[in-house]
Design a protein around this motif. Structure first.
Motif, PDB file in Angstrom:
ATOM      1  N   GLU A 110       1.042  -1.722   0.163  1.00 39.54           N
ATOM      2  CA  GLU A 110      -0.410  -0.056  -0.210  1.00 39.54           C
ATOM      3  C   GLU A 110       1.106   1.212   0.032  1.00 39.54           C
ATOM      4  O   GLU A 110       1.771   1.200   0.669  1.00 39.54           O
ATOM      5  N   GLN A 111       0.691   2.394  -0.586  1.00 38.33           N
ATOM      6  CA  GLN A 111       1.038   3.365  -0.861  1.00 38.33           C
ATOM      7  C   GLN A 111      -0.144   4.377  -0.903  1.00 38.33           C
ATOM      8  O   GLN A 111      -0.722   4.342  -1.840  1.00 38.33           O
ATOM      9  N   THR A 112       0.788   5.552  -0.157  1.00 34.30           N
ATOM     10  CA  THR A 112      -0.204   6.927   0.003  1.00 34.30           C
ATOM     11  C   THR A 112       0.421   7.614  -1.123  1.00 34.30           C
ATOM     12  O   THR A 112       2.062   8.228  -0.813  1.00 34.30           O
ATOM     13  N   ASN A 113       0.183   9.611  -0.664  1.00 35.80           N
ATOM     14  CA  ASN A 113       0.961  10.247  -0.523  1.00 35.80           C
ATOM     15  C   ASN A 113       0.916  11.329  -0.174  1.00 35.80           C
ATOM     16  O   ASN A 113       1.160  12.024  -0.138  1.00 35.80           O
ATOM     17  N   TYR A 114       0.778  11.286   1.091  1.00 40.46           N
ATOM     18  CA  TYR A 114       0.544  11.828   2.538  1.00 40.46           C
ATOM     19  C   TYR A 114       1.903  11.283   2.885  1.00 40.46           C
ATOM     20  O   TYR A 114       2.379  10.284   3.039  1.00 40.46           O
ATOM     21  N   ASP A 115       1.893  12.237   4.312  1.00 43.99           N
ATOM     22  CA  ASP A 115       3.386  11.912   4.622  1.00 43.99           C
ATOM     23  C   ASP A 115       4.025  11.440   6.110  1.00 43.99           C
ATOM     24  O   ASP A 115       4.463  10.314   6.293  1.00 43.99           O
ATOM     25  N   LEU A 116       2.381  10.821   6.380  1.00 42.02           N
ATOM     26  CA  LEU A 116       1.934  10.181   7.718  1.00 42.02           C
ATOM     27  C   LEU A 116       1.299   9.856   7.096  1.00 42.02           C
ATOM     28  O   LEU A 116      -0.462  10.733   7.183  1.00 42.02           O
ATOM     29  N   ASP A 117       0.692   8.003   8.285  1.00 43.95           N
ATOM     30  CA  ASP A 117      -0.896   7.606   7.623  1.00 43.95           C
ATOM     31  C   ASP A 117      -0.907   7.229   9.485  1.00 43.95           C
ATOM     32  O   ASP A 117      -0.172   6.720   9.980  1.00 43.95           O
ATOM     33  N   LEU A 118      -1.799   7.414  10.003  1.00 45.36           N
ATOM     34  CA  LEU A 118      -2.153   6.705  10.928  1.00 45.36           C
ATOM     35  C   LEU A 118      -3.352   5.963  11.221  1.00 45.36           C
ATOM     36  O   LEU A 118      -4.283   5.697  10.383  1.00 45.36           O
ATOM     37  N   ILE A 119      -3.199   4.438  10.862  1.00 46.87           N
ATOM     38  CA  ILE A 119      -3.631   3.462  10.539  1.00 46.87           C
ATOM     39  C   ILE A 119      -4.127   2.174  12.242  1.00 46.87           C
ATOM     40  O   ILE A 119      -3.580   1.888  13.237  1.00 46.87           O
ATOM     41  N   VAL A 120      -5.388   2.276  12.323  1.00 46.46           N
ATOM     42  CA  VAL A 120      -6.377   1.846  13.378  1.00 46.46           C
ATOM     43  C   VAL A 120      -6.811   0.242  12.944  1.00 46.46           C
ATOM     44  O   VAL A 120      -7.488   0.532  11.932  1.00 46.46           O
ATOM     45  N   MET A 121      -6.275  -0.749  13.863  1.00 44.22           N
ATOM     46  CA  MET A 121      -7.034  -2.025  13.827  1.00 44.22           C
ATOM     47  C   MET A 121      -7.737  -2.748  14.651  1.00 44.22           C
ATOM     48  O   MET A 121      -6.721  -2.599  15.207  1.00 44.22           O
ATOM     49  N   PRO A 122      -8.852  -2.415  14.629  1.00 43.48           N
ATOM     50  CA  PRO A 122      -9.604  -3.284  15.926  1.00 43.48           C
ATOM     51  C   PRO A 122     -10.479  -4.192  15.599  1.00 43.48           C
ATOM     52  O   PRO A 122      -9.949  -5.600  14.823  1.00 43.48           O
ATOM     53  N   ASP A 123      -9.581  -5.241  17.089  1.00 38.88           N
ATOM     54  CA  ASP A 123      -9.504  -6.749  17.522  1.00 38.88           C
ATOM     55  C   ASP A 123      -9.987  -6.429  18.984  1.00 38.88           C
ATOM     56  O   ASP A 123     -10.441  -5.034  19.407  1.00 38.88           O
ATOM     57  N   GLU A 124      -9.658  -7.699  19.472  1.00 43.22           N
ATOM     58  CA  GLU A 124     -10.117  -7.910  20.639  1.00 43.22           C
ATOM     59  C   GLU A 124      -8.894  -6.978  21.162  1.00 43.22           C
ATOM     60  O   GLU A 124      -8.456  -6.039  22.709  1.00 43.22           O
TER      61      GLU A 124
END
Length: 305
Positions: A110-124
């Protein structure tokens, strides 16, 4: 303002769940809060705003940017909430029907054109991943950012009703670094001499060296000392006595430095006043400090009256 990645699949389109294609979109989100608001209040308001803005999830980002002064600079970082655990689903496919087929060597890029990505992955257990442009951020900056996020989350978990102005961003380790290491600025200096006397000694040693620079203007130690002396004599003639407060109402300039040294040379104590303050606050500061004289410029004189 940050970018929030949304699914972009309008529920009012019949059969949209059976369509194949990239529907995701990025929309700008602005979080606003009152200083005394609690975290719970902010989350409730943010959730209500998110639900209300759902009708705009498919609105093109470039059109939103075109309506703002920032244009393409409106957002430079995004948040992604992975509400569908793709990785886990791929793993489970092989476990459900192992005899039908196997999925191996799965690799997602995966790649974006933004300098910073905050990815939240919910689970237990929630997982938070920072993805960043190494040409813009170094690893230590991201690790410090991670520490801030975790420190804030910890405070919120312990007290969901905590007020925004009570949240601490700096971690205990950073606090120790600031106070005990960077704050250890003790240095030996003459205890029996005044600041103005020490300045005069320096002016005698390096009279022609630059003492203060403002833009394209400059004063040497000799020039600054001479101008401060002339103004100090004027202040004494006006009745300035030892430790008497003298207001100094000036924009940042060479004149401001001359005025500060002149007040000290005259024996007074300077009271700095920002010309950008409201008139009522300026008036209060002058009255509260007891300053009977004010150093200012002609175009600012009305504010000191």
């Amino acid at each position: 303002v940050f970018g929030s990645v949304v699914s972009g699949r309008p529920t009012d389109i019949a059969g949209v769940e059976n369509m194949i294609g990239l529907f995701i979109n990025t929309i700008p989100v602005r979080i606003q809060s009152e200083r005394n608001a609690t975290f719970v209040d902010i989350m409730r308001n943010t959730q209500e705003q998110a639900l209300a803005s759902g009708v705009y999830d498919s609105f093109p980002l470039y059109e939103i940017q075109a309506l703002t002064e920032q244009k393409q600079h409106l957002i430079n970082h995004i948040m992604v909430f992975e509400n569908y655990p793709v990785e886990e689903q791929v793993e489970q496919l092989g476990e459900v029907r192992p005899s039908a087929f196997d999925i191996t060597n799965v690799e997602v890029v995966e790649q974006t054109n933004y300098d910073l990505d905050l990815i939240v992955m919910p689970d237990e257990t929630f997982r938070i991943m920072f993805r960043y442009n190494a040409n813009v951020y170094d690893r230590s900056t991201i690790e410090r950012m991670q520490g801030h996020v975790l420190h804030v989350i910890e405070q919120i978990v312990n007290n969901p009703h905590i007020r925004v102005n009570e949240l601490e961003l700096v971690t205990p380790e950073e606090q120790a670094q600031i106070v005990q290491v960077w704050g250890d600025t003790a240095a030996a200096y003459p205890q029996d001499q005044t600041l103005s006397a020490l300045f005069e000694q320096q002016a005698a040693i390096t009279p022609d060296q630059a003492a203060v620079i403002f833009g394209s203007e400059m004063l040497t130690y000799r020039e600054l000392n001479e101008r401060a002396n002339r103004l100090a004599r004027t202040l004494r003639a006006k009745g300035v006595e030892p430790d008497q407060p003298v207001g100094i109402l000036l924009h940042r300039s060479l004149d401001m430095i001359v005025g500060i040294y002149a007040i000290l040379k005259a024996g007074g104590a300077y009271v700095p006043i920002d010309p950008e303050y409201p008139a009522d606050r300026i008036r209060f500061m002058l009255e509260d400090s007891g300053a009977k004289l004010v150093l200012t410029q002609s175009h600012l004189a009305e504010q000191a009256s």
